[in-house]
Design an enzyme around this catalytic site. Structure first.
Site, mmCIF file in Angstrom:
data_model
loop_
_atom_site.group_PDB
_atom_site.id
_atom_site.type_symbol
_atom_site.label_atom_id
_atom_site.label_comp_id
_atom_site.label_asym_id
_atom_site.label_seq_id
_atom_site.Cartn_x
_atom_site.Cartn_y
_atom_site.Cartn_z
ATOM 1 N N GLN A 40 0.671 -1.494 -0.163
ATOM 2 C CA GLN A 40 0.122 0.016 -0.262
ATOM 3 C C GLN A 40 0.798 1.306 0.084
ATOM 4 O OE1 GLN A 40 -2.959 1.152 3.028
ATOM 5 N NE2 GLN A 40 -4.464 1.093 1.596
ATOM 6 N N CYS A 61 -11.901 -14.253 15.835
ATOM 7 C CA CYS A 61 -11.957 -12.834 16.099
ATOM 8 C C CYS A 61 -13.183 -12.535 16.850
ATOM 9 C CB CYS A 61 -11.295 -12.000 15.104
ATOM 10 S SG CYS A 61 -11.394 -10.203 15.582
ATOM 11 N N TYR A 68 -7.279 9.625 5.335
ATOM 12 C CA TYR A 68 -5.785 10.015 4.929
ATOM 13 C C TYR A 68 -5.877 11.690 3.565
ATOM 14 C CZ TYR A 68 -4.517 6.350 7.945
ATOM 15 O OH TYR A 68 -4.064 5.709 9.687
#
Length: 660
Positions: free
Chosen positions: A101, A339, A169
């Protein structure tokens, strides 16, 4: 459904084909070498996912420009090609593909020594200052940085690059009317706000060509006031993917103003944000990735069958159990360690700038140093007293290594305090702890004795070589509060268990500083009671993982729960409580019907101390060695079991007992 025909079908993504539809989306484990590049620890972490059968591993963010304080342009480092190549080789060895990324944080970057760059003078939640508004020349220089990064990664043999355009971002800041107030080529209306990401993609294509996979991650909804919405997102999609510039679109959600959606805590249902990927898929022909608390292969298969996405992000699911793909493919679904969405060991560590692990699976992050548990050549007889997470993890590891294990549990099921936690509103996923260990210990042949109170005679009668004390703790009663023993004072555990009733007016004394006080307050407020949470700390729940805390505070606020930090109790009466400000000492008397204690635990050590006087090898683990969270319980249990073989250990194995 157990065949998972969709989940384990291959998919072509640009220039490469993945073996299945499971992707570990980008997340930073904080394992990099000091230079910010992949080192042996991080590569071991990624390789474990590949070995576990995943289709696609994506790296974390990699900074692409010198304007990023604290990291700069990673791709100018002369070691970048070699280190990324090492990572790609390790992942490819186990049959997975590897995408890295490219990232610029923009205004959400560090601002300790210089103002962070952004499209406009709009501060972001993670920023320490008003940003520097980028000039046109600076915008174009950053665009060139993305292209340079892609070129380095292609040279390194990575399979593709992902442009990070999500989570508030820099690219999101240009896309959003909330943060882009420019009136030039890069802002002023909907189409001009798109120019920045479009020019990034064009620059990358000019550098790497068409035979290299390029994708983008984007938030399908900013989930905040004045940010762009899912409807705006659907308008963007045709522009962002025009002319086959992108090979896939990875649809995430949220920005730092809505951070709890980005890495959704336990409160959110599984697949909560898949609908955003489905909206993109309706208008796209390229592969679409989805995310959103997808921790079960059955759920993933359904998403694919419903054509809501082409790749399923199961990131925390694969942190918790890197073998999830193999287990699902082989029909061993019951063996998957699902999870919980607690976020304690993963995002909770990142928020504290600590390397990640998993509260449920302590091996995570230690793959390189611990290695796999080996079969013993010297089987031991091990007795474990207590079937909470620490005792169960110790039993699992020891039995897996070939030791003979007997486990005593006084309750009717395994799981310990997680069974109590699972009764709180929005916390039912904690029931997975007991379910998983019940399946695993039965599979491994552990002699589990539930509904059994261990005694010293019963334990010693088994002639154990080793004894682990995992007896947990009991709720703590705080000192120096007059009336603390009154009948209208009850423990939060008893409220969760339904064995304590509360009146209309309730004060929760929270000396745990985590989620228990707020969670019991939510439970009572949802019943229509008037609830106030009191704590000596500057804030209520300061040690809760931040995304969980954000969601928790929203939930209790919606129910009208009153929060009183820097406050404590001096006296409790039959119908009143005397509270005082912890620093000024100013007092206030309030009417109250019930006081609920959420004040941590005290270690249960009586039986362990008796056994330690009669047996040479007694070890305390979990809360019996000192109160802590789930992460500490599984960690100490795992280490204790590994130590039976003389394996390298770490601090906390023989942690001193705490009695208050």
């Amino acid at each position: 459904m157990s065949e998972f025909k969709q989940l384990f079908s291959p998919l072509k993504i640009g220039s490469f084909t993945v073996r299945n539809r499971i992707v570990s989306t980008p997340h930073h484990p904080l394992f990099t070498d000091p230079d910010g590049l992949p080192g042996s620890r991080e590569i071991a972490y990624w390789a474990a996912k590949a070995k576990g059968g995943i289709g696609l591993v994506e790296s974390h963010v990699h900074p692409i420009h010198n304007s990023i304080e604290g990291s700069g342009d990673l791709f100018r480092n002369p070691d970048a090609v070699r280190k990324f190549h090492n990572a790609a080789e390790a992942i490819h060895e186990h049959g997975a593909k590897f995408v890295c990324q490219l990232w610029h944080p923009g205004t959400q970057g560090s601002a300790m020594f210089s103002a962070p760059w952004g499209p406009s003078l709009v501060s972001q939640p993670n920023s320490w200052s008003v940003p520097h508004e980028m000039t046109t020349a600076e915008v174009r220089d950053v665009i060139a940085g993305y292209a340079r990064g892609a070129s380095v990664l292609r040279e390194a043999g990575v399979d593709g690059v992902e442009i990070h355009g999500a989570h508030g971002y820099l690219i999101t800041q240009f896309l959003s009317p909330l943060s882009n107030l420019r009136d030039d080529e890069y802002g002023g209306d909907f189409e001009r706000r798109l120019n920045f990401p479009l020019q990034i993609t064009e620059a990358i294509r000019a550098e790497v060509g068409r035979d290299f996979t390029v994708g983008m991650r984007i938030s399908g909804d900013e989930m905040t006031q004045d940010g762009y919405t899912s409807e705006d997102f659907v308008r963007m999609v045709p522009y962002l993917t025009a002319n086959d510039q992108l090979d896939y679109l990875s649809v995430s959600v949220g920005i730092y103003r809505s951070k709890d959606t980005i890495i959704a805590p336990m409160y959110y249902p599984g697949g909560a944000f898949v609908y955003l990927a489905a909206m993109a898929k309706e208008v796209l022909d390229i592969p679409v990735f989805c995310i959103g608390r997808i921790n079960d292969p059955v759920m993933a298969e359904q998403i694919l069958e419903n054509r809501q996405a082409d790749m399923v992000g199961m990131t925390r699911a694969n942190i918790c159990d890197p073998e999830l793909p193999n287990k699902a493919r082989e029909g061993r679904v019951d063996e998957i360690r699902h999870c919980l969405g607690c976020n304690e060991g993963c995002w909770g560590h990142v928020e504290k700038s600590q390397p990640i692990t998993c509260a449920f699976n302590p091996v995570i992050g230690r793959e390189e140093s611990w290695g796999e548990t080996r079969r013993t050549t010297n089987p031991r007889r091990l007795v474990i007293i207590g079937g909470g997470p620490s005792g169960c993890e110790a039993a699992r590891v020891a039995a897996g290594a070939g030791h003979q294990v007997t486990l005593f549990e006084r309750g009717e099921s395994l799981g310990g305090q997680t069974n109590i936690a699972a009764r709180g509103p929005g916390r039912t996923d904690f029931a997975e702890v007991g379910r998983y260990f019940s399946v695993e210990l039965r599979r491994l042949g552990v002699d589990v004795r539930v509904n059994t109170d261990a005694t010293a005679e019963a334990v010693l009668g088994l002639n154990p070589d080793e004894i682990f004390i995992a007896t947990g703790g009991r709720p703590r009663v705080p000192d120096h509060i007059e009336g603390i023993g009154r009948p209208n004072v009850v423990q939060a555990w008893d409220v969760f268990n339904g064995t304590a009733e509360c009146g209309q007016r309730v004060v929760v004394l929270d000396d745990d500083f985590h989620i228990q006080g707020l969670n019991v307050a939510e439970l009572l407020a949802a019943q229509g009671k008037d609830v106030e949470v009191v704590t000596r700390e500057f804030e209520v729940g300061p040690h809760i993982e931040p995304n969980t805390r954000m969601a928790t505070l929203r939930r209790v606020n919606e129910l009208g729960v009153r929060l009183s930090p820097t406050t404590w109790a001096r006296e409790i009466g039959a119908d009143h409580i005397v509270l005082y400000h912890f620093y000024s000492l100013n007092e206030e008397t309030r009417p109250v019907d019930t006081v609920v204690l959420a004040c941590n635990v005290v270690s249960e050590t009586g039986l362990g101390e008796e056994l330690a006087e009669r047996h040479p090898r007694v070890r305390f683990i979990g809360d019996a060695a000192g109160p802590g969270l789930l992460e500490r319980a599984t960690y100490t249990g795992h280490l204790a079991a590994r130590s039976l073989e003389g394996a390298p250990t770490e601090p906390l194995l023989n942690a001193p007992m705490r009695r208050g």
